[in-house]
Design a protein around this motif. Structure first.
Motif, mmCIF file in Angstrom:
data_model
loop_
_atom_site.group_PDB
_atom_site.id
_atom_site.type_symbol
_atom_site.label_atom_id
_atom_site.label_comp_id
_atom_site.label_asym_id
_atom_site.label_seq_id
_atom_site.Cartn_x
_atom_site.Cartn_y
_atom_site.Cartn_z
ATOM 1 N N GLN A 25 0.804 -1.194 0.117
ATOM 2 C CA GLN A 25 -0.007 0.075 0.243
ATOM 3 C C GLN A 25 0.907 1.269 -0.017
ATOM 4 O O GLN A 25 0.348 2.366 -0.104
ATOM 5 N N LYS A 26 2.168 1.023 0.224
ATOM 6 C CA LYS A 26 3.053 2.130 0.352
ATOM 7 C C LYS A 26 3.820 2.433 -0.999
ATOM 8 O O LYS A 26 3.989 1.665 -1.881
ATOM 9 N N ALA A 27 4.067 3.572 -1.296
ATOM 10 C CA ALA A 27 4.899 4.021 -2.192
ATOM 11 C C ALA A 27 6.132 3.486 -2.270
ATOM 12 O O ALA A 27 6.833 3.212 -1.349
ATOM 13 N N HIS A 28 6.813 3.271 -3.627
ATOM 14 C CA HIS A 28 7.755 2.176 -3.492
ATOM 15 C C HIS A 28 8.753 2.596 -4.554
ATOM 16 O O HIS A 28 8.677 3.161 -5.591
ATOM 17 N N ILE A 29 10.289 2.711 -4.174
ATOM 18 C CA ILE A 29 11.146 3.018 -4.855
ATOM 19 C C ILE A 29 12.259 1.870 -5.192
ATOM 20 O O ILE A 29 12.289 1.112 -4.220
ATOM 21 N N GLU A 38 22.073 6.267 2.643
ATOM 22 C CA GLU A 38 21.600 7.025 3.556
ATOM 23 C C GLU A 38 20.251 7.888 2.951
ATOM 24 O O GLU A 38 19.445 8.103 3.667
ATOM 25 N N PHE A 39 20.221 7.680 1.561
ATOM 26 C CA PHE A 39 19.199 8.563 0.891
ATOM 27 C C PHE A 39 17.893 7.444 1.295
ATOM 28 O O PHE A 39 16.943 8.047 1.490
ATOM 29 N N ALA A 40 18.093 5.995 1.179
ATOM 30 C CA ALA A 40 17.016 4.870 1.366
ATOM 31 C C ALA A 40 16.595 5.230 2.829
ATOM 32 O O ALA A 40 15.233 4.954 2.807
ATOM 33 N N LYS A 41 17.523 5.433 3.715
ATOM 34 C CA LYS A 41 17.007 5.297 5.020
ATOM 35 C C LYS A 41 16.148 6.673 5.289
ATOM 36 O O LYS A 41 15.041 6.757 5.933
ATOM 37 N N ASP A 97 11.432 9.055 6.862
ATOM 38 C CA ASP A 97 10.859 10.219 7.010
ATOM 39 C C ASP A 97 9.463 10.223 6.075
ATOM 40 O O ASP A 97 8.863 11.189 6.239
ATOM 41 N N HIS A 98 9.574 9.341 5.076
ATOM 42 C CA HIS A 98 8.531 9.624 3.951
ATOM 43 C C HIS A 98 7.714 8.374 3.657
ATOM 44 O O HIS A 98 6.970 8.299 2.853
ATOM 45 N N SER A 99 7.934 7.491 4.730
ATOM 46 C CA SER A 99 7.248 6.189 4.576
ATOM 47 C C SER A 99 7.199 5.492 3.149
ATOM 48 O O SER A 99 6.397 4.893 2.887
ATOM 49 N N PHE A 100 8.459 5.280 2.548
ATOM 50 C CA PHE A 100 8.591 4.606 1.298
ATOM 51 C C PHE A 100 8.848 3.155 1.654
ATOM 52 O O PHE A 100 9.751 3.021 2.719
ATOM 53 N N THR A 101 8.767 2.278 0.684
ATOM 54 C CA THR A 101 9.112 1.022 0.644
ATOM 55 C C THR A 101 10.475 1.363 -0.251
ATOM 56 O O THR A 101 10.215 1.879 -1.188
ATOM 57 N N VAL A 102 11.542 0.703 0.007
ATOM 58 C CA VAL A 102 12.885 0.842 -0.973
ATOM 59 C C VAL A 102 13.487 -0.457 -1.245
ATOM 60 O O VAL A 102 13.472 -1.336 -0.488
ATOM 61 N N ILE A 149 6.158 0.452 -8.545
ATOM 62 C CA ILE A 149 7.486 1.320 -8.371
ATOM 63 C C ILE A 149 7.091 2.676 -8.972
ATOM 64 O O ILE A 149 6.341 2.747 -10.023
ATOM 65 N N CYS A 150 7.213 3.711 -8.290
ATOM 66 C CA CYS A 150 7.150 5.142 -8.688
ATOM 67 C C CYS A 150 8.209 5.968 -9.051
ATOM 68 O O CYS A 150 8.260 7.014 -9.776
ATOM 69 N N ALA A 151 9.433 5.223 -8.669
ATOM 70 C CA ALA A 151 10.621 5.872 -9.362
ATOM 71 C C ALA A 151 11.634 4.782 -9.237
ATOM 72 O O ALA A 151 11.860 4.079 -8.435
#
Length: 471
Positions: A7-11, A27-30, A35-40, A116-118
Motif C-alpha cells: 500500500q506504500k509508495a515504492h522506489i 543514507e538516501f534510502a534511510k 521520513d516519507h514512509s517509502f518502501t525501498v 514502483i513510482c521511481a
C-alpha cells in the motif's frame, strides 16, 4: 519472482560498485523509508557489490525500516572484449557487465512495475535509465560527487564538439556557463585525453544523464551555491543543443554516515591519543581507502610534517607488499612520537573529524570525505589524487572557500618544504584562520539543510510528493 504488493509508495535503487557510491545510496534510502514512509528495494548483483557490501545492505534491510534487497545473477564476462580494453581494465569490465545487465534488470523491474513510482541509479550505471524508461518508470540518477562535476559532465558533449584537441594539450582556462574559468588540468581524468577509450565511455554517460527525469546531487546550496545556480538557472546552456528540457536538479545532501555507524572497537588507540592533545591543534592526514602516494611523495610528506613542528595524525595506507622501510624516512616515528602518530589500520574517520583536537584535514577530496569534513566543521588542505577529485579541489578552494591548496611541483607532486609551509599555514596562518571560519559556517549550514524547513529537507519532501503522485 512474485510481484510485491504494498500500500506504500515504492522506489527501486540500483547503486554501482564502490563503498563511496554505496554509502549515499544507503543514507538516501534511510531518509525515504524513515521520513516519507517509502518502501525501498535495492537491486544488485555480485559483480556490482562485494559480499561485505551486500551484507551491509542486508543489515540495513533488517534494521526495521521498509528496505529490501533483490539480487539477479551476474552476466557472463566477454574475455575478448576485456582484452580489447586492457588499458582501463577493471573499469571497462564493470561497464561491460552493466551493459549486459539491462535485460535482467528490465525483467526484474517488470515484476515490480505496478508498485514502483521511481527508479534511482548511479552515475556509472546511466545505461539503466533505458529499461526504466521503457517501462514508463521515472528514472533518476543519484550523483555521489559534487555539483561542479555534474556541470562539467553535462557540458562535456558541447566541449567535445567545440574542439578537436584534448584538454591535457591545452594550456588555458576553459569557461563553463555559470562557473569560474578553470584551468584544464583540474578537469576530471576521464575528460583529459579524447583518444582514450575511457574518454568516450564518460562522454556516453554525459549524453545519457540528459535523458534522466531528474538528477539528485549529494550536496547542499551553501557549499556549492554557484554550481547549483548554474545547474538550475543556466542548465539550457550546459546541456547539448538537441536536449529540449533535460533533467530536473535536486540538491539532497549532505548524505553521510552517522558516527555511531562506525565500528566501536576500531581506532580506539588514535582516539585516545587525540584526547590528550590541545583543541584544534592536530592535522588529520588521510587519502581515502583507495588512495596511495608514491614512496618518494610519502617521504616528502613525512619530512614536511616533521619540519612543520605541528601535531598530526596520519592514516598511512600503502600497497601491502611495500615495507615501511621503503617509504618512511629512517627514524621518523621515533623523532615525531611526542607530537605525531602514524596509524596503519582502519580509522573511524567521522569520529576523528568530529574530535575537538582536530584542526584541519589533508584530504584527497573524495566527496564523502569532503562532506564528512564539512559536517564536522574541519577545514581542508586539498590534495587530490585522481578522477574527479581535481575538480572538487578547485571549487573547494575557489568557490566554497573552505580549503587551501599546496603549490604543485611538476607531476602534481609536493615538496617537503611546501608540506611544511601549508601545515603551518593551516594551523597558524591567516589563510588557515579564514578557512577555519568558513568551515564553521558550512558546518552550521549543513546542519540547517536537514533541519525542519531546511533546503535539503524541503527538496526531499517535494520529491516524495512527486513520486507518490506517480503511483
Amino acid at each position: 519472482m512474485q510481484k510485491m504488493g504494498t500500500q506504500k509508495a515504492h522506489i527501486a535503487m540500483f547503486p554501482s560498485w564502490g563503498t563511496g557510491h554505496l554509502i549515499p545510496f544507503m543514507e538516501f534510502a534511510k531518509r525515504m523509508a524513515a521520513d516519507h514512509s517509502f518502501t525501498v528495494t535495492f537491486i544488485t548483483s555480485s559483480f556490482m557489490l562485494s559480499r561485505p557490501q551486500i551484507s551491509q545492505l542486508r543489515c540495513l534491510a533488517s534494521s526495521g525500516l521498509d528496505i529490501r534487497v533483490l539480487e539477479f545473477p551476474s552476466p557472463e564476462e566477454d574475455t575478448e572484449e576485456e582484452k580489447t580494453h586492457s588499458e582501463g581494465g577493471h573499469l571497462f569490465k564493470m561497464f561491460q557487465l552493466v551493459e549486459k545487465s539491462k535485460v535482467p534488470l528490465q525483467d526484474l523491474l517488470r515484476t515490480l512495475k505496478d508498485d514502483i513510482c521511481a527508479f534511482i541509479t548511479d552515475l556509472f550505471c546511466t545505461v539503466m535509465i533505458e529499461p526504466s524508461t521503457a517501462l514508463h518508470i521515472p528514472a533518476y540518477v543519484l550523483l555521489t560527487t559534487a555539483a561542479s562535476n555534474l556541470c562539467l559532465m553535462l557540458y562535456h558533449p558541447t566541449l567535445h564538439a567545440q574542439t578537436t584537441s584534448s584538454l591535457c594539450d591545452m594550456d588555458r582556462p576553459v569557461d563553463i556557463p555559470g562557473l569560474p574559468s578553470m584551468p584544464t588540468r583540474y578537469f576530471p581524468d576521464p575528460m583529459q585525453r579524447r583518444t582514450e577509450p575511457i574518454y568516450h565511455l564518460f562522454l556516453r554517460h554525459s549524453h545519457r544523464l540528459c535523458n534522466a527525469d531528474g538528477i539528485l546531487i549529494n550536496t547542499f546550496h551553501d557549499l556549492e551555491s554557484g554550481s547549483i545556480r548554474a545547474l538550475i538557472d543556466r542548465k539550457r546552456e550546459l546541456f547539448p543543443d538537441e536536449i529540449e528540457k533535460g533533467p530536473e536538479i535536486y540538491p539532497v545532501g549532505p548524505l553521510i554516515r552517522a558516527s555511531d555507524s562506525e565500528p566501536n572497537e576500531s581506532g580506539s588507540g588514535c582516539l585516545e591519543w587525540l584526547d590528550r592533545q590541545p583543541v584544534a591543534s592536530v592535522i588529520f592526514v588521510s587519502f581515502g581507502s583507495m588512495g596511495f602516494l608514491s614512496a618518494e611523495q610519502t617521504r616528502e610528506l613525512a619530512l614536511g610534517l616533521e619540519a612543520s613542528g605541528e601535531r598530526f595524525l596520519w592514516v598511512l595506507r600503502k600497497p601491502e607488499a611495500q615495507p615501511d622501510s621503503e617509504i618512511l624516512p629512517a627514524g621518523f616515528e621515533e623523532r615525531i612520537r611526542d607530537r605525531g602518530v602514524v596509524w596503519r589500520s582502519w580509522a573511524p574517520q567521522i569520529r576523528l573529524l568530529s574530535h575537538q583536537s582536530i584542526g584541519g584535514f589533508v584530504c584527497h577530496c573524495g566527496w564523502n570525505s569532503v562532506l564528512e569534513s564539512v559536517s564536522c566543521g574541519v577545514p581542508l588542505v586539498a590534495w587530490p589524487l585522481g578522477a574527479e577529485q581535481w575538480t572538487s579541489a578547485f571549487f573547494l578552494v575557489k568557490e566554497s572557500g573552505m580549503a587551501i591548496e599546496p603549490q604543485w611541483a611538476p607531476g602534481w607532486s609536493v615538496s617537503k618544504e611546501e608540506v611544511q609551509r601549508v601545515a603551518r599555514e593551516l594551523i597558524r596562518g591567516e589563510s588557515g584562520r579564514a578557512v577555519r571560519a568558513r568551515a564553521a559556517e558550512l558546518k552550521e549550514s549543513a546542519r540547517k539543510a536537514w533541519a525542519d524547513g531546511g533546503r535539503s529537507t524541503e527538496v526531499l519532501s517535494v520529491l516524495a510528493s512527486q513520486w507518490k503522485s506517480n503511483r
